[in-house]
Design a protein around this motif. Structure first.
Motif, PDB file in Angstrom:
ATOM      1  N   LYS A  34      44.686  18.802  25.292  1.00 41.75           N
ATOM      2  CA  LYS A  34      45.659  17.972  24.770  1.00 41.75           C
ATOM      3  C   LYS A  34      45.385  16.989  25.989  1.00 41.75           C
ATOM      4  O   LYS A  34      45.172  16.918  27.338  1.00 41.75           O
ATOM      5  N   LEU A  35      45.843  15.518  25.665  1.00 40.20           N
ATOM      6  CA  LEU A  35      45.803  14.413  26.659  1.00 40.20           C
ATOM      7  C   LEU A  35      46.648  14.712  27.812  1.00 40.20           C
ATOM      8  O   LEU A  35      46.370  13.892  28.825  1.00 40.20           O
ATOM      9  N   ARG A  65      36.119  22.863  22.858  1.00 44.75           N
ATOM     10  CA  ARG A  65      36.492  21.637  23.462  1.00 44.75           C
ATOM     11  C   ARG A  65      35.892  20.238  22.646  1.00 44.75           C
ATOM     12  O   ARG A  65      36.699  19.441  22.610  1.00 44.75           O
ATOM     13  N   ASN A  66      34.789  20.676  22.384  1.00 44.08           N
ATOM     14  CA  ASN A  66      34.208  19.151  21.776  1.00 44.08           C
ATOM     15  C   ASN A  66      34.807  18.895  20.288  1.00 44.08           C
ATOM     16  O   ASN A  66      35.007  17.729  20.120  1.00 44.08           O
ATOM     17  N   LYS A  67      35.309  20.076  19.575  1.00 40.55           N
ATOM     18  CA  LYS A  67      35.853  19.537  18.511  1.00 40.55           C
ATOM     19  C   LYS A  67      37.458  18.941  18.753  1.00 40.55           C
ATOM     20  O   LYS A  67      37.917  18.074  18.239  1.00 40.55           O
ATOM     21  N   ALA A  68      37.976  19.498  20.004  1.00 39.17           N
ATOM     22  CA  ALA A  68      39.290  19.031  20.222  1.00 39.17           C
ATOM     23  C   ALA A  68      39.343  17.460  20.696  1.00 39.17           C
ATOM     24  O   ALA A  68      40.062  16.563  20.611  1.00 39.17           O
ATOM     25  N   ILE A  69      38.018  17.175  21.391  1.00 37.93           N
ATOM     26  CA  ILE A  69      37.768  15.817  21.849  1.00 37.93           C
ATOM     27  C   ILE A  69      37.539  14.962  20.473  1.00 37.93           C
ATOM     28  O   ILE A  69      38.036  13.952  20.180  1.00 37.93           O
ATOM     29  N   ALA A  74      39.740  10.937  17.021  1.00 34.60           N
ATOM     30  CA  ALA A  74      40.155  10.566  15.402  1.00 34.60           C
ATOM     31  C   ALA A  74      41.101   9.961  15.393  1.00 34.60           C
ATOM     32  O   ALA A  74      41.598   8.982  14.606  1.00 34.60           O
ATOM     33  N   LYS A  75      42.237  10.572  16.142  1.00 36.82           N
ATOM     34  CA  LYS A  75      43.692  10.183  15.930  1.00 36.82           C
ATOM     35  C   LYS A  75      43.881   8.967  16.783  1.00 36.82           C
ATOM     36  O   LYS A  75      44.744   8.271  16.579  1.00 36.82           O
ATOM     37  N   LYS A  76      43.071   8.985  17.819  1.00 36.38           N
ATOM     38  CA  LYS A  76      43.492   7.820  18.961  1.00 36.38           C
ATOM     39  C   LYS A  76      42.100   7.314  19.458  1.00 36.38           C
ATOM     40  O   LYS A  76      41.828   7.968  20.523  1.00 36.38           O
TER      41      LYS A  76
END
Length: 139
Positions: A34-35, A65-69, A74-76
């Motif tokens: 998460k950010l 990790r790549n999917k989370a990035i 996509a959201k931000k």
């Protein structure tokens, strides 16, 4: 259970910035994806310097990790481009005193654009002063 890199190589240094220092993360529930994870936000994998728990921000979990990035972008879309927070948080339960708050995380006070509830991230807030001292952000 600390976060360690999958290989014996040292963690890569943080990206260059105007201040050469960085804080290793100590995430407990986010798996460092998460950010509000300092490492993830800086596009740096966690390493031996971190004190995180159940970390997925490492070479061993590269696909996750790549999917989370990708999901974060996509959201931000500007999440990783180094821009300062928009100053428009929407916190409801954290009083704007946790890294979940984009204003607090960026080191700025909440303002008129914010839609937060029960905010404590304002000039003169005793709770903010105590939290910054506890986090080591103030002397």
């Amino acid at each position: 259970n600390t976060c360690t890199p999958a290989s014996s190589a040292p963690a890569p240094p943080p990206p260059s910035s105007s201040s050469g220092d960085f804080k290793p993360c100590s995430c407990k529930k986010s798996k460092c994806l998460k950010l509000y994870c300092e490492c993830f936000k800086a596009q740096r994998m966690c390493g031996a310097h971190c004190k995180c728990v159940d970390c997925h921000n490492s070479p061993m979990f590269e696909d996750i990790r790549n999917k989370a990035i990708a999901d974060t972008i996509a959201k931000k879309p500007r999440a990783f481009d180094g821009t300062i927070a928009s100053g428009a948080c929407k916190c409801k339960n954290t009083f704007c005193l946790k890294k979940y708050c984009e204003c607090y995380s960026a080191g700025i006070l909440c303002g008129d654009k914010c839609k937060c509830v029960d905010c404590k991230n304002y000039l003169g807030s005793e709770e903010l002063i105590q939290k910054r001292r506890k986090d080591g952000d103030m002397a």
